[in-house]
Motif scaffolding. Sequence first.
Motif, short mmCIF file in Angstrom:
data_model
loop_
_atom_site.label_atom_id
_atom_site.label_comp_id
_atom_site.label_asym_id
_atom_site.label_seq_id
_atom_site.Cartn_x
_atom_site.Cartn_y
_atom_site.Cartn_z
N VAL A 87 56.54 25.44 14.30
CA VAL A 87 55.94 25.53 12.97
C VAL A 87 56.07 24.16 12.31
N ASN A 88 54.96 23.60 11.91
CA ASN A 88 54.93 22.23 11.39
C ASN A 88 55.46 22.17 9.96
N ASN A 89 56.57 21.48 9.75
CA ASN A 89 57.08 21.26 8.40
C ASN A 89 57.24 19.77 8.12
N LEU A 90 56.44 18.96 8.83
CA LEU A 90 56.58 17.50 8.77
C LEU A 90 56.37 16.96 7.37
N PHE A 165 50.77 28.22 11.51
CA PHE A 165 51.82 27.40 12.11
C PHE A 165 52.09 26.12 11.31
N ARG A 166 51.94 26.23 10.00
CA ARG A 166 52.25 25.10 9.12
C ARG A 166 52.91 25.65 7.86
N LEU A 167 54.00 25.03 7.46
CA LEU A 167 54.79 25.56 6.36
C LEU A 167 54.13 25.30 5.01
N PHE A 168 54.19 26.31 4.15
CA PHE A 168 53.71 26.20 2.78
C PHE A 168 54.79 26.76 1.87
N THR A 169 55.18 25.99 0.85
CA THR A 169 56.27 26.39 -0.04
C THR A 169 55.73 26.68 -1.43
N VAL A 170 56.11 27.83 -1.97
CA VAL A 170 55.80 28.19 -3.35
C VAL A 170 57.08 28.03 -4.14
N PHE A 171 57.03 27.26 -5.23
CA PHE A 171 58.25 26.99 -5.99
C PHE A 171 57.99 27.16 -7.47
N SER A 172 59.06 27.39 -8.21
CA SER A 172 58.96 27.55 -9.66
C SER A 172 59.29 26.22 -10.33
N PRO A 173 58.36 25.66 -11.11
CA PRO A 173 58.61 24.38 -11.78
C PRO A 173 59.60 24.49 -12.93
N GLU A 174 59.82 25.71 -13.42
CA GLU A 174 60.75 25.91 -14.53
C GLU A 174 61.72 27.04 -14.18
N GLY A 175 62.92 26.96 -14.74
CA GLY A 175 63.90 28.00 -14.51
C GLY A 175 63.49 29.30 -15.19
N VAL A 176 63.79 30.42 -14.55
CA VAL A 176 63.44 31.74 -15.08
C VAL A 176 64.70 32.60 -15.11
N SER A 177 64.94 33.26 -16.22
CA SER A 177 66.07 34.18 -16.33
C SER A 177 65.59 35.60 -16.02
N CYS A 178 66.53 36.47 -15.67
CA CYS A 178 66.21 37.84 -15.28
C CYS A 178 66.67 38.80 -16.37
N LYS A 179 65.80 39.69 -16.80
CA LYS A 179 66.11 40.62 -17.87
C LYS A 179 67.28 41.52 -17.47
N GLY A 180 68.32 41.48 -18.29
CA GLY A 180 69.50 42.29 -18.00
C GLY A 180 70.26 41.84 -16.78
N GLY A 181 69.93 40.65 -16.26
CA GLY A 181 70.60 40.14 -15.07
C GLY A 181 70.10 40.74 -13.77
N GLU A 182 69.05 41.58 -13.83
CA GLU A 182 68.49 42.20 -12.63
C GLU A 182 67.24 41.44 -12.20
N CYS A 183 67.29 40.82 -11.03
CA CYS A 183 66.21 39.96 -10.56
C CYS A 183 65.47 40.64 -9.40
N SER A 184 64.15 40.43 -9.34
CA SER A 184 63.36 41.06 -8.29
C SER A 184 62.21 40.16 -7.88
N PHE A 185 62.09 39.95 -6.56
CA PHE A 185 60.98 39.18 -5.98
C PHE A 185 60.22 40.13 -5.06
N GLN A 186 58.88 40.15 -5.19
CA GLN A 186 58.10 41.16 -4.48
C GLN A 186 56.82 40.56 -3.92
N LEU A 187 56.48 40.95 -2.69
CA LEU A 187 55.21 40.59 -2.06
C LEU A 187 54.38 41.86 -1.91
N THR A 188 53.10 41.76 -2.30
CA THR A 188 52.21 42.92 -2.25
C THR A 188 50.91 42.54 -1.56
#
Length: 206
Positions: A87-90, A165-188
């Motif tokens: 997988v190309n991550n050059l 076969f080539r890497l793609f990165t999704v990143f957050s440009p700003e910090g995000v807090s989680c409501k009530g301290g409960e964090c969730s990341f989901q792919l649909t």
Amino acid sequence: MFQIPTSNSLQICLVKNGTTTPLISTVEIRPVGNDTYKTVSGSLNLLFPSYLNKSDTDIRYPSERYDRVWTSLFRNEWTQISTTLEVNNLYNVYVPPEAALTTAATPSNSNSPLIINWTSSNVDNQYYLYAHFAEIQELRTNDTREFNMTWNGVHYYGPLVPPKFRLFTVFSPEGVSCKGGECSFQLTRTNISTLFFFLTGMFRNP
């Protein structure tokens, strides 16, 4: 920890907070590119670098250039897929280790999302999320793999078709807090996708 110094020097200080004597046995410092991690503060605490694999083996230096410790993460409701091809991550500035890019996880139930939850130790913590994707399977002509990402119930990115076969990165440009301290990341999966979605690796910084 990633530290962004404000000058050409870096000082390390131990503070005595008990009856014992502060001690450092070894300090290892490795340079990281200026365009890799950007925050509003001077440092990032590396919380959870994960690669999605059933293995119990950690990946770290020298296989991991920046000495991040990648731990395996896998759930019973997921299915593992893998490849023996490279997988190309050059040109990816985050340079995840190659061993973390050859496996991925997808939901065993095609109608279910892929969900990763965690609880913040401090409700005021802000997180920077970096999710890495690559298509590691040979697709048939009529096959499509496309999905959306949701973070804490809010659309985060997508639709995304991972590059072959080539890497793609999704990143957050700003910090995000989680409501009530409960964090969730989901792919649909999207309506036009004929294949399951998958995640190769991710990590979170508070």
